[in-house]
Structure formats: C-alpha cells, structure tokens
Design a protein around this motif. Sequence first.
Motif, PDB file in Angstrom:
ATOM      1  N   TRP A 398      42.188  39.160  31.868  1.00 46.98           N
ATOM      2  CA  TRP A 398      43.033  40.239  32.388  1.00 46.98           C
ATOM      3  C   TRP A 398      42.277  41.556  32.434  1.00 46.98           C
ATOM      4  N   ALA A 399      41.269  41.735  31.562  1.00 46.37           N
ATOM      5  CA  ALA A 399      40.511  42.984  31.526  1.00 46.37           C
ATOM      6  C   ALA A 399      39.767  43.248  32.825  1.00 46.37           C
ATOM      7  N   LYS A 400      39.557  42.219  33.643  1.00 54.55           N
ATOM      8  CA  LYS A 400      38.881  42.413  34.927  1.00 54.55           C
ATOM      9  C   LYS A 400      39.658  43.359  35.836  1.00 54.55           C
ATOM     10  N   THR A 401      40.960  43.507  35.588  1.00 53.33           N
ATOM     11  CA  THR A 401      41.768  44.414  36.412  1.00 53.33           C
ATOM     12  C   THR A 401      41.550  45.874  36.039  1.00 53.33           C
ATOM     13  N   LEU A 402      40.806  46.119  34.939  1.00 53.40           N
ATOM     14  CA  LEU A 402      40.566  47.484  34.477  1.00 53.40           C
ATOM     15  C   LEU A 402      39.320  48.096  35.106  1.00 53.40           C
ATOM     16  N   GLY A 403      38.367  47.279  35.488  1.00 53.74           N
ATOM     17  CA  GLY A 403      37.105  47.763  36.027  1.00 53.74           C
ATOM     18  C   GLY A 403      36.056  46.672  35.943  1.00 53.74           C
ATOM     19  N   HIS A 404      34.801  47.070  36.017  1.00 48.50           N
ATOM     20  CA  HIS A 404      33.703  46.096  35.960  1.00 48.50           C
ATOM     21  C   HIS A 404      33.479  45.671  34.514  1.00 48.50           C
ATOM     22  N   VAL A 405      33.632  44.371  34.246  1.00 52.91           N
ATOM     23  CA  VAL A 405      33.484  43.846  32.887  1.00 52.91           C
ATOM     24  C   VAL A 405      32.100  43.227  32.735  1.00 52.91           C
ATOM     25  N   GLY A 411      33.004  37.195  22.935  1.00 46.15           N
ATOM     26  CA  GLY A 411      34.071  38.093  22.553  1.00 46.15           C
ATOM     27  C   GLY A 411      33.696  39.555  22.540  1.00 46.15           C
ATOM     28  N   GLN A 412      32.625  39.937  23.188  1.00 48.56           N
ATOM     29  CA  GLN A 412      32.266  41.348  23.195  1.00 48.56           C
ATOM     30  C   GLN A 412      31.596  41.732  24.511  1.00 48.56           C
ATOM     31  N   GLY A 413      31.627  43.012  24.808  1.00 48.76           N
ATOM     32  CA  GLY A 413      31.044  43.529  26.031  1.00 48.76           C
ATOM     33  C   GLY A 413      31.519  44.948  26.249  1.00 48.76           C
ATOM     34  N   TYR A 414      31.519  45.383  27.511  1.00 45.77           N
ATOM     35  CA  TYR A 414      32.005  46.718  27.831  1.00 45.77           C
ATOM     36  C   TYR A 414      32.619  46.708  29.229  1.00 45.77           C
ATOM     37  N   ARG A 417      34.698  51.926  33.938  1.00 49.55           N
ATOM     38  CA  ARG A 417      35.907  52.357  34.634  1.00 49.55           C
ATOM     39  C   ARG A 417      35.850  53.863  34.856  1.00 49.55           C
ATOM     40  N   GLY A 418      35.962  54.285  36.080  1.00 50.83           N
ATOM     41  CA  GLY A 418      36.015  55.708  36.393  1.00 50.83           C
ATOM     42  C   GLY A 418      34.848  56.506  35.859  1.00 50.83           C
ATOM     43  N   GLY A 419      33.666  55.930  35.850  1.00 55.66           N
ATOM     44  CA  GLY A 419      32.496  56.639  35.370  1.00 55.66           C
ATOM     45  C   GLY A 419      32.334  56.621  33.862  1.00 55.66           C
ATOM     46  N   ASN A 420      33.248  55.969  33.152  1.00 52.51           N
ATOM     47  CA  ASN A 420      33.171  55.869  31.694  1.00 52.51           C
ATOM     48  C   ASN A 420      32.945  54.423  31.285  1.00 52.51           C
ATOM     49  N   THR A 421      32.422  54.255  30.076  1.00 53.98           N
ATOM     50  CA  THR A 421      32.154  52.934  29.537  1.00 53.98           C
ATOM     51  C   THR A 421      32.961  52.737  28.255  1.00 53.98           C
ATOM     52  N   TYR A 422      33.651  51.614  28.187  1.00 53.95           N
ATOM     53  CA  TYR A 422      34.488  51.325  27.024  1.00 53.95           C
ATOM     54  C   TYR A 422      34.029  50.008  26.397  1.00 53.95           C
ATOM     55  N   PRO A 423      33.271  50.066  25.310  1.00 55.81           N
ATOM     56  CA  PRO A 423      32.847  48.829  24.639  1.00 55.81           C
ATOM     57  C   PRO A 423      34.043  48.160  23.966  1.00 55.81           C
ATOM     58  N   TYR A 424      34.046  46.838  23.945  1.00 55.25           N
ATOM     59  CA  TYR A 424      35.156  46.116  23.324  1.00 55.25           C
ATOM     60  C   TYR A 424      34.629  44.976  22.462  1.00 55.25           C
ATOM     61  N   HIS A 483      43.653  33.471  36.519  1.00 54.00           N
ATOM     62  CA  HIS A 483      42.258  33.527  36.963  1.00 54.00           C
ATOM     63  C   HIS A 483      42.111  34.693  37.925  1.00 54.00           C
ATOM     64  N   ILE A 484      41.110  35.524  37.684  1.00 53.90           N
ATOM     65  CA  ILE A 484      40.857  36.691  38.528  1.00 53.90           C
ATOM     66  C   ILE A 484      39.457  36.567  39.086  1.00 53.90           C
ATOM     67  N   GLY A 485      39.366  36.503  40.416  1.00 52.10           N
ATOM     68  CA  GLY A 485      38.076  36.300  41.071  1.00 52.10           C
ATOM     69  C   GLY A 485      37.230  37.557  41.132  1.00 52.10           C
ATOM     70  N   ASP A 486      36.013  37.379  41.598  1.00 45.38           N
ATOM     71  CA  ASP A 486      35.070  38.498  41.683  1.00 45.38           C
ATOM     72  C   ASP A 486      35.487  39.529  42.723  1.00 45.38           C
ATOM     73  N   GLU A 487      36.416  39.164  43.624  1.00 45.44           N
ATOM     74  CA  GLU A 487      36.833  40.100  44.661  1.00 45.44           C
ATOM     75  C   GLU A 487      37.779  41.175  44.135  1.00 45.44           C
ATOM     76  N   CYS A 488      38.195  41.078  42.871  1.00 48.87           N
ATOM     77  CA  CYS A 488      39.134  42.059  42.294  1.00 48.87           C
ATOM     78  C   CYS A 488      38.599  43.477  42.454  1.00 48.87           C
ATOM     79  N   GLN A 489      39.432  44.362  42.980  1.00 49.01           N
ATOM     80  CA  GLN A 489      39.057  45.746  43.224  1.00 49.01           C
ATOM     81  C   GLN A 489      39.502  46.677  42.106  1.00 49.01           C
ATOM     82  N   ALA A 490      40.108  46.120  41.061  1.00 45.60           N
ATOM     83  CA  ALA A 490      40.629  46.925  39.945  1.00 45.60           C
ATOM     84  C   ALA A 490      41.534  48.043  40.460  1.00 45.60           C
TER      85      ALA A 490
END
Length: 778
Positions: A398-405, A411-414, A417-424, A483-490
Amino acid sequence: MYGIQWDSDTGGILLVDGYDTGVRSDVRPVFYEELDLLGFERYWSYPKVEEPLLWAIGSRRYYYHGELVAKAEGGGLFSKPELKIHRSGLILEPVKVEAMVNKNGALLQGLVQKSLKFIYHTYARQQHKVDIVAVAFSGGKDSIVTLDLVQRVLEPNQFVVVFGDTGMEISDTYYAVEAAKRRWPHLSFYTAKSAKDTLTSWREMGPPSRIHRWCCSVHKSVPTLLLLRKLLNKPSAKAMIIDGVRNEESSGRATYPSLTLGGKHKTQINASPIITWNAGEVFLYLFGRRLLLNKAYRYGATRVGCAVCPMASVWWDIISGSVYWQDMRSFIEELCSYAISSGIHHDEETKKYIEKGSWKGRAGGRYVSGGGNRVIEQTSGDKVIFSLRYPAEDWQEWAKTLGHVVRTGIGQGYIERGGNTYPYFVQKNDHSVTVEVGGLANADRCTLKAFRAVALKSAYCCHCQACEAECPVGTLITCEQVHIGDECQACGRCLDLHGEPCLTAKSISTSGGGLSMNDNHKMVLHTYEHFGMEKEWLAAFFASPFNWINSNTLGNRQLDAMLLWLKHAELILGGNTKNTFVITNLGEKLARLGVDNLVTWAVIWTNLARNSSAVKWYLTAIPWGVTMTKAELVRKMGETYSQSETTRRNAMTALFGLLLKTPLGNELGLGIGINQGKRISSVLYKKGWLAPDPLAVLYSLYRYAEKTSRYEFTVHELYEGTDEGPYTLFGVPRDALIGIVKGLSARDDSLIRVDIVRDLDNIFLNHHNKSIEVLDCV
C-alpha cells in the motif's frame, strides 16, 4: 415539474401549471394488491383489476376522487398498520387510465420533450469526453422511464444498460429486469455484481447504516465501473452514467443538478434527465407508454430498493416484511446476530430492536466481529510509529501509493515523496505489525494524512474494490489480494474516498472514548465495549508499557476497552487511534509497585471513581452492605441514565468484569461475586474494604482534597454523601478510618495531621504535597 390536481371525471390526477397548485407532488396510484395486503376488503368493495383503484399521498393517506377516505397508522417489519377508515362501505371503481393519460397529454409531452432534448444535447457534448455511456437500471419506476427516454433518442450501439445487482434485491426486481430485456430486446443489457458475496460484506464491514452506507458503493456503483472497464478492455475508463435520480425523492437529492461531474466517482459523470419530475408525472408516463411496472408498487411501495436497507422507511418495512420475507430472511438473521453481540438476548427484545430500526443508526464497529481500532499511532522523536493489529494487507504494498518506494532490505527502505525522503522499518510481531517512519512527525498535514490512510488500508482492507474503481490508470488491484503495479502515479485518489481513506475502517472502527457530557450536562455512560480490565492485562502492560501495544494478545475491542480503562485510571495519556500514547508518572509508579500490591488497585479504583461514569454510579448509587443481581443493577441504573437497557447492561457487564477479574472485587471487597452455579457470577455483594492499606486511604484523602481544593476537613463530612473519600470509595467503617488517620499522623505528620478528640474530628493535609507523592512512601 407541474402541480397536480384530482380529476373527478377519470378518478385520476391532472397536471396543472404551477408547482404549488393542487395536491402534494408525492402522489402514487393504489392497486388492489395493496388493499388486500392491508385488509381494506373488510371495509370496501373493489374489483381485482390491472388499473389503479384510488390514490395515496405519500405512503399512508388514501384518496378516492379527491376525498381522504382512509389513513394507515403505525406498523412495522413484524406488524401491520392500523387502518383509520374515514369512509366505510365504498364501492371502488377503477381509474380510467386511458382517459387520464389523454387529458394530461399536452403538458406531459412538453415535459418529455425537455428530457429528450437534455439526453440528446448531453450526449452530444459528452460523448467525446467519455469512453462509454451507460443507463443505470434498477428495475424501479424511475429507471424504467429513464431507459425508455434514452432509447427514444440514442441508437442501441451508443449506450449499454447496466443493472446493478446488489445481492439484496427483492424477487420482483429480478422479474422486472427480465421483463425489460423482453421489452427492449435490441438493447445491450449487462449485470454488474460485486465479486464479494453480500452477506460476507455485512460480516466484514458490519451491517450498513445511515451513517455507514458502504453498500451502495461496494455493491452497486463500484461493480458498475469495473464492469464497464471490462467491456472496454481498458484498465481505466471514464463513463457517463444516465440515471433516474429525481429531486423529489429525498432532501439529500433535492439540490442535485441534472449533470454531475465526478460525483460518486472521479472517473464518472452522472446525467439525470428526469431530475425535476414528480412521482405523478412518472406514473403518467408509465401508463401512457404502457411500460412495465415492478410489482412492488402494486403492493404499496413508494420506492423500490434493497430488501433490507438502512435508508428505507417504516412503510417499506411493512411491505417487504409481508411480501418479500424470503428475500430478506438471511439479512434479518445477520441483524439478529448483531443484536445478540450488542447485548440483546431475548427474542422479543431482538424483534423490537430490528422493527424500531435501531440497527440503522449503527455508528461504529463496537459489536461487529473484527471491529475496533486496529491502528494505534505513537510518536517518538521525529518518528511516527503505526501499530497495525491483525493487519489484512502488506503495508509496503500500500505504501506505493505514497510515492517512490525503495526497499533496502527485508522490511526496510525509504519513500520519496514531494522532494522529501521518509525512511521506514517494518517489524512483524505475533499479532501485529509495527511500522516506524522517520521524519514523519515534522511532515506537513497532507503527508501525515496520507501515511495514516495507508496504515488504515493495510489494517482493514477487506478487498471491497472501492479504491480500485478510483484508480485513473487501472494499476491498483484489490480483489482477493492487493497489488499495485509500477504504473502507479501516487496520485492519492485511492486514499480519499469522499473524505474517508477506507470504507471498512470507517465502518468498523470505534471512537477513542473519554469523558463527555450530553446536552443536559449529564455524564455519558461508558460501556468499555462491555469488557472489564483484567489483572493479567494490567500485568502485561506494566511489564513493558511502550511495547505492550504491539505485543499484547487482546482482540481489537478488548484493546479499545483496556485503553479506555487505562486512560480513566490516569495511567496513560491519549491512547486512541490519533493521539500519542504516553504512560503517565502515576503509571510508572504503579508499574514498579506491580499488580500484586493492593495499593496499586486502590489507586486505580480511586481514579476510576473520578473519571469512569459506571464506577462513579456504582459507588454513589449502591449502598455498602447490599447484595444485588446484575439485572437489578441494570434496572436501577436506568433511574440515573437515559441510555437504552442494552447500553446499561454492557456498562454493567464491564463493571462486573473489572471487579471479578481483578483484586478489586474479592480482595478489596468492593464487589464480591456470589456464585449461583455459574462460571461468572451475576450477583455482587458490596461488602467493603474493612481493613484497608493506610497508604490507599491517604491517597484517597489527597485526591478528595485536590477535587474540593480544601486540605482541611472533618471525618464527619466524609460520611455525609460525598462522591469520593475513603468511605465512598472503599466502605471503610468510621472507627477504622479514625484509627488509620491517627496512625498515619503519628508516623509522619508532614503528610497528615489530625485533631480527633472529644467533639473534634479534624483532618489536616499538607497543601504543598500532591496525591502522587503519597506513593513514594510505599
């Protein structure tokens, strides 16, 4: 829209210029089937013919040649209405339908031409802006008229007809659909139906209600859009839906325009050619064109919809309960199960609950299996931590809808989104998933809202496909598994369903709770989801307060209840889905004391008496030394609280649980269970704590002082109806209290002094100290 007058020549209605002229506009024909159903044959004679026999305004007022001849009052799903006959012995003659239609021909034709022109011009303007045009067909009178108008203007290859089968339709609606196919065999008819069984949706999302009307989206509009995509073989499609919506139908539709862009769904345009028509005009058109009529109207229905609907009137309940019981039986059984979950166990009470439509006001998931808050949010530094309890889907998907994952490990990454980076960082626990997102605590409101939406979707998703219909590129698949494909525009469209991120989350989550007052400034009764706090629950919380939210094994509703108990005991701050979860200084002190120390429970009880309406009522309304059954307590609570018996029973069940599953009941004597052959006692003996711990008494005295802002008081006043203090809280006998305060004063007069001799019974507390400091003496 024209005004309507009675026409004595035909026994029918007559359209007249001027909307305010004549009778009210919600007029409808009455057929012999309705008269038979309600028992009019006892008062009138009438032939059993196809034509209508008289007319009704609304559902209950019957007119014959313009004269009010009867009313129907009362009634419900399980009972017939009472007939008030104004004219007995009538011999009814059928309405002269053909003559009535001819007399209204000129005015009706003007209205029809206006609608036909609207269809033609709207199609001409919109056909190049949409991928497909569809007529929404429900089998009701308005959709039949709309379909006939459309097929008079457009060619068969210019539109399709879609019946939205909700799975809750009455049998006569299915007959009407088949009749329509025979009437217009040259048209392309399709049925749109959700991939999810309707009863399954009821169980997963809770019964639909006036507040939670998820059913129209999940089982009608969403399947329609998905069907149109399939017909076009396109991942996403923009559609113009021509519907039979009318302003007269409800106050909510009174302001609808004839053309709505992106109303129900962002990829949808709605065109309503009969938006200004009244019911009389609809029936005149039906009669004039000799169109089919759903038989439900012949039984008295004013509108035809689902067999069981939260928006339905009592009149529809009367009709459906008498005629369509087999169509609604399985849904009524679900409502019975819901009523039992809410604490209603007697058949007659259940019938009353359903007939009154109490279920239609359902506001949350308190009594829904799987209901409750599945997302707990905490803040730690610049991180926001989401605890997803029993999550339904993968958060990272679901996080793919927020921006580029970008995944950097298991279980980790960043997320960019909007020029900012959010590590998770995602950690899986036994019954939950913890998601830590860095930098989010300082993010803008829209970003935080989007992350919260993803948390809710991950926790609650039941694959209803409502989000899928909003995806403009068709890359979101939610049937069975997300399932969210690579075409997701967030783009975030799937995260905002008319203001709600997830229909299931909205429907089955529960409020955080807390003290609140109603309009009469009367304390609202807390029910704690009918769960009491248990000793083992508190022990698990004390063992690791911060991690407990992720490691506990409680169900969602149990967790909601426990959080509210902890909040009312003043052991935590926040504790609902959108507040930071923080353990208080008092909570830390009691954690060190532990659950085996009776002072811990005495302090909790003291604070609950201040904050919990159920505990406060028990202490102030029930005398010490009394034995009462749960049923007696519920009845007595009704003298103070106006809430329903079910609400009071749930509150008392929670209180019984608190007393019987912690030391408060038997060891402190605040509510000793009297076993009557049952595993869980239904009788309480309010004995009292006859030999209380002195520090528990001292803490209660300081709490009383802090409430009254007086640190000097007498023993006498503590036994004169105060709502706190050692006697009210614990039932401490007067002589025992005097001995305790004298002993405390002799041991440390910096906290308490007494002057109890002869006629004096004064107690003096140090106003520089606070109640929490008493616990430092343990």
